[in-house]
Enzyme design. Structure first.
Site, PDB file in Angstrom:
ATOM      1  N   ARG A  49      31.267  48.694  76.060  1.00 33.63           N
ATOM      2  CA  ARG A  49      30.084  48.354  75.277  1.00 33.63           C
ATOM      3  C   ARG A  49      30.460  47.350  74.196  1.00 33.63           C
ATOM      4  NH1 ARG A  49      28.367  54.636  74.048  1.00 33.63           N
ATOM      5  NH2 ARG A  49      28.194  55.326  76.229  1.00 33.63           N
ATOM      6  N   ASP A  51      28.964  45.458  70.715  1.00 34.76           N
ATOM      7  CA  ASP A  51      27.952  45.693  69.695  1.00 34.76           C
ATOM      8  C   ASP A  51      26.922  44.573  69.660  1.00 34.76           C
ATOM      9  OD1 ASP A  51      29.131  48.052  68.901  1.00 34.76           O
ATOM     10  OD2 ASP A  51      30.194  47.162  67.198  1.00 34.76           O
ATOM     11  N   TYR A 110      40.368  40.515  73.257  1.00 35.04           N
ATOM     12  CA  TYR A 110      39.327  40.021  72.358  1.00 35.04           C
ATOM     13  C   TYR A 110      39.847  38.870  71.513  1.00 35.04           C
ATOM     14  CZ  TYR A 110      36.136  44.006  73.098  1.00 35.04           C
ATOM     15  OH  TYR A 110      35.267  44.925  73.636  1.00 35.04           O
ATOM     16  N   ARG A 196      36.584  44.450  64.776  1.00 40.91           N
ATOM     17  CA  ARG A 196      35.914  43.909  63.600  1.00 40.91           C
ATOM     18  C   ARG A 196      36.437  44.533  62.314  1.00 40.91           C
ATOM     19  NH1 ARG A 196      29.870  44.967  64.717  1.00 40.91           N
ATOM     20  NH2 ARG A 196      29.694  44.143  62.593  1.00 40.91           N
TER      21      ARG A 196
END
Length: 252
Positions: A49, A51, A110, A196
């Protein structure tokens, strides 16, 4: 039969990957296009998932079909014509019935993009952050990060997981040009909000508001309340999802 979809998307207009009641998601948009094109309800499972506002240069999902599908360039083209311009399907291919988009994945990579100069065309795709940063200290923090496996301090408190351990393969900061700084991180799995929050905390280190000793204490504390704020979603990209080679043996 089970099929994998390889896709990319710009997450700005969506409330994340997962179907939810309070907004449009990537998942529900894909399911609607697939169901319309194939003439039957289609439900998909993503590799993970993302965000609201997070982007993906590479994402995978799977769906099941009772009958074999004729996967052609024409099918993919027609699906892309049905989808909004910010979602693109790159491939659809058969996989083993036991292959799972989420649980068969062995790595995720990422990137987080920061720019010091405001860009009228990249505002929703990078984080505009003006303060000077000590990137050498931020990379020292990355070295500390790689010594650990429990990242509970960087996970959202409501994360529904059985453990907080992730095996990091690499983590580092690098300038792509004089004004653009990118954080690279790859691991077998990531916790909800982990990247993050790591970025937000490292920005404190880069501004010399936090010492490396304090950073390691945050990791060891396993307490989200003492880590830095999460960096905005618009700079984050899922860029690669890794699978065992046999997953792609039937890909054409």
């Amino acid at each position: 039969m089970r099929y994998f979809i390889e896709l990319s998307y710009r997450g700005t207009a969506y409330h994340g990957w997962q179907t939810q009641a309070n907004g449009i998601s990537i998942q529900i948009t894909l399911e609607a296009a697939l169901s319309q094109r194939l003439g039957k309800p289609v439900y998909i499972m993503g590799s993970g998932r993302t965000d609201a506002g997070v982007h993906a240069k590479q994402q995978f999902a799977h769906f099941d079909s009772e009958e074999p599908l004729d996967i052609t360039e024409s099918l993919i083209y027609s699906l892309n014509c049905m989808l909004p311009e910010d979602i693109a399907i790159h491939a659809i291919f058969p996989v083993s019935d036991k292959t799972h988009a989420r649980f068969s994945a062995i790595s995720r990579y990422y990137q987080y993009h920061i720019t010091r100069q405001k860009d009228a065309f990249q505002g929703t795709l990078t984080y505009h952050f003006r303060p000077q940063l000590n990137v050498d200290r931020m990379n020292e923090a990355c070295t500390l990060l790689l010594r650990h496996t429990n990242f509970q301090s960087f996970s959202k408190a409501r994360a529904n997981v059985t453990h907080f351990h992730c095996q990091l393969e690499f983590a580092y900061w690098r300038y792509t040009n004089v004004d653009c700084l990118t954080f690279h991180i790859k691991a077998n799995r990531f916790l909800w909000g982990m990247v993050r929050t790591i970025v937000g905390t490292m920005l404190e280190i880069g501004q010399e508001r936090m010492s490396l000793e304090q950073f390691e204490k945050i990791i060891l504390a396993r307490d989200r309340k003492i880590a830095g704020r999460a960096a905005p979603a618009n700079g984050l990209y899922l860029v690669e999802v890794g699978y065992p080679a046999e997953v792609f043996r039937e890909r054409t």
